[in-house]
Design a protein around this motif. Structure first.
Motif, mmCIF file in Angstrom:
data_model
loop_
_atom_site.group_PDB
_atom_site.id
_atom_site.type_symbol
_atom_site.label_atom_id
_atom_site.label_comp_id
_atom_site.label_asym_id
_atom_site.label_seq_id
_atom_site.Cartn_x
_atom_site.Cartn_y
_atom_site.Cartn_z
ATOM 1 N N ARG A 143 -61.072 41.300 -8.899
ATOM 2 C CA ARG A 143 -62.007 41.203 -10.020
ATOM 3 C C ARG A 143 -63.227 42.098 -9.787
ATOM 4 N NH1 ARG A 143 -63.940 36.395 -13.597
ATOM 5 N NH2 ARG A 143 -66.066 37.004 -14.044
ATOM 6 N N ASP A 144 -63.596 42.825 -10.852
ATOM 7 C CA ASP A 144 -64.767 43.698 -10.816
ATOM 8 C C ASP A 144 -65.758 43.147 -11.840
ATOM 9 O OD1 ASP A 144 -66.649 45.668 -10.736
ATOM 10 O OD2 ASP A 144 -65.314 47.283 -11.409
ATOM 11 N N ASP A 145 -66.786 42.450 -11.374
ATOM 12 C CA ASP A 145 -67.732 41.801 -12.280
ATOM 13 C C ASP A 145 -68.463 42.797 -13.170
ATOM 14 O OD1 ASP A 145 -67.172 39.174 -11.573
ATOM 15 O OD2 ASP A 145 -68.517 39.245 -9.837
ATOM 16 N N ALA A 146 -68.745 43.982 -12.671
ATOM 17 C CA ALA A 146 -69.439 44.994 -13.482
ATOM 18 C C ALA A 146 -68.557 45.425 -14.649
ATOM 19 C CB ALA A 146 -69.816 46.183 -12.608
ATOM 20 N N ALA A 147 -67.270 45.640 -14.385
ATOM 21 C CA ALA A 147 -66.341 46.035 -15.448
ATOM 22 C C ALA A 147 -66.193 44.926 -16.486
ATOM 23 C CB ALA A 147 -64.982 46.396 -14.850
ATOM 24 N N VAL A 148 -66.223 43.670 -16.045
ATOM 25 C CA VAL A 148 -66.132 42.536 -16.972
ATOM 26 C C VAL A 148 -67.340 42.533 -17.900
ATOM 27 C CG1 VAL A 148 -66.147 40.021 -17.125
ATOM 28 C CG2 VAL A 148 -64.694 41.139 -15.452
ATOM 29 N N GLU A 149 -68.519 42.758 -17.369
ATOM 30 C CA GLU A 149 -69.726 42.775 -18.194
ATOM 31 C C GLU A 149 -69.688 43.904 -19.218
ATOM 32 O OE1 GLU A 149 -72.130 40.507 -18.495
ATOM 33 O OE2 GLU A 149 -70.908 39.366 -17.069
ATOM 34 N N VAL A 150 -69.219 45.094 -18.814
ATOM 35 C CA VAL A 150 -69.090 46.219 -19.744
ATOM 36 C C VAL A 150 -68.114 45.864 -20.856
ATOM 37 C CG1 VAL A 150 -68.225 48.593 -19.969
ATOM 38 C CG2 VAL A 150 -69.735 47.985 -18.069
ATOM 39 N N TRP A 151 -66.993 45.259 -20.508
ATOM 40 C CA TRP A 151 -65.989 44.871 -21.507
ATOM 41 C C TRP A 151 -66.588 43.889 -22.503
ATOM 42 C CZ3 TRP A 151 -63.637 40.516 -23.339
ATOM 43 C CH2 TRP A 151 -62.498 40.697 -24.111
ATOM 44 N N LYS A 152 -67.352 42.889 -21.995
ATOM 45 C CA LYS A 152 -67.963 41.893 -22.876
ATOM 46 C C LYS A 152 -68.921 42.546 -23.875
ATOM 47 C CE LYS A 152 -68.074 37.808 -19.893
ATOM 48 N NZ LYS A 152 -69.004 36.935 -19.152
ATOM 49 N N LYS A 153 -69.679 43.528 -23.423
ATOM 50 C CA LYS A 153 -70.699 44.135 -24.278
ATOM 51 C C LYS A 153 -70.126 45.178 -25.226
ATOM 52 C CE LYS A 153 -74.517 43.332 -21.152
ATOM 53 N NZ LYS A 153 -75.375 43.902 -20.122
ATOM 54 N N GLU A 154 -69.134 45.966 -24.799
ATOM 55 C CA GLU A 154 -68.649 47.081 -25.607
ATOM 56 C C GLU A 154 -67.334 46.799 -26.317
ATOM 57 O OE1 GLU A 154 -68.560 50.533 -23.108
ATOM 58 O OE2 GLU A 154 -70.693 50.374 -22.631
ATOM 59 N N THR A 155 -66.357 46.271 -25.602
ATOM 60 C CA THR A 155 -65.027 46.107 -26.182
ATOM 61 C C THR A 155 -64.892 44.822 -26.995
ATOM 62 O OG1 THR A 155 -64.181 47.276 -24.256
ATOM 63 C CG2 THR A 155 -62.562 46.166 -25.637
ATOM 64 N N TRP A 156 -65.414 43.738 -26.506
ATOM 65 C CA TRP A 156 -65.254 42.445 -27.175
ATOM 66 C C TRP A 156 -65.796 42.447 -28.607
ATOM 67 C CZ3 TRP A 156 -62.417 38.558 -27.857
ATOM 68 C CH2 TRP A 156 -62.867 37.387 -28.443
ATOM 69 N N PRO A 157 -66.949 42.999 -28.901
ATOM 70 C CA PRO A 157 -67.410 43.017 -30.296
ATOM 71 C C PRO A 157 -66.460 43.772 -31.231
ATOM 72 C CG PRO A 157 -69.226 43.498 -28.830
ATOM 73 C CD PRO A 157 -67.993 43.488 -27.989
ATOM 74 N N LEU A 158 -65.752 44.777 -30.722
ATOM 75 C CA LEU A 158 -64.797 45.522 -31.549
ATOM 76 C C LEU A 158 -63.513 44.727 -31.783
ATOM 77 C CD1 LEU A 158 -65.167 49.022 -29.856
ATOM 78 C CD2 LEU A 158 -66.235 48.230 -31.986
ATOM 79 N N VAL A 159 -63.091 43.962 -30.786
ATOM 80 C CA VAL A 159 -61.855 43.187 -30.871
ATOM 81 C C VAL A 159 -62.051 41.925 -31.695
ATOM 82 C CG1 VAL A 159 -60.154 41.898 -29.503
ATOM 83 C CG2 VAL A 159 -61.047 44.070 -28.665
ATOM 84 N N ARG A 160 -63.206 41.345 -31.557
ATOM 85 C CA ARG A 160 -63.497 40.092 -32.242
ATOM 86 C C ARG A 160 -63.456 40.325 -33.748
ATOM 87 N NH1 ARG A 160 -69.149 37.878 -30.781
ATOM 88 N NH2 ARG A 160 -69.686 39.733 -31.941
#
Length: 179
Positions: A143-160
């Protein structure tokens, strides 16, 4: 006799019952009949019969309280030894990993002290002596916590999906605007 919520008598309650049985013994020695004793002590005749039989077989010791019927408790030196053994870790005691589970601690208590506890009783014992349960963090090693945070901020709003309308809708199935 059954007691509410699975409990038994307290030490004070057992002492009261023991005094009643000892009063019955005095009346046995006085030659009173079971019916008279039961009425005087406000207990059932069947209990008086049982007490009289125990008194005949074992004397006064037969009607004395036998103490709490609860699980045996570990003494302070045993608790100290248990703490030392728990600090040594599960690997030392033959388990394959470093997790102390209640079932393992229960087994350890049985091996060390020849005392049987339930899993729930083990938890109560640990809690009573200030220990707490541990829950391992369930995270992947990769697990890479930094990559998870980036995904939450950038990718998740687009997928949601888009947010719902703020205006009230209709619950009618026949209106096209309600779908």
């Amino acid at each position: 006799m059954r007691y509410a919520q699975g409990g038994g008598l307290t030490d004070a309650g057992r002492a009261v019952r023991e005094r009643v049985r000892l009063q019955a013994v005095e009346r046995f020695e006085g030659g009173q009949k079971n019916r008279e004793i039961a009425a005087a002590l406000r207990v059932s005749e069947r209990s008086v019969e049982r007490w009289r039989r125990q008194w005949r077989e074992r004397g006064e010791a037969g009607v004395l309280s036998k103490g709490s019927p609860g699980r045996p408790r570990l003494s302070d030196p045993q608790i100290a030894r248990l703490a030392r053994e728990l600090e040594r870790g599960p690997l030392v005691h033959g388990w394959a990993d470093q997790r102390w589970t209640l079932a393992r601690i229960k087994t350890l208590i049985g091996r060390l002290f020849h005392v049987s506890y339930t899993v729930e009783g083990t938890w109560r014992l640990l809690r009573r002596h200030g220990w707490s349960w541990q829950q391992p963090a369930r995270r992947a090693i990769e697990r890479d916590d930094a990559a998870v945070e980036v995904w939450k901020k950038e990718t998740w709003p687009l997928v949601r999906g888009p947010r719902r309308r703020t205006a009230a809708g209709s619950s009618s199935r026949t209106k096209p605007g309600s779908r």
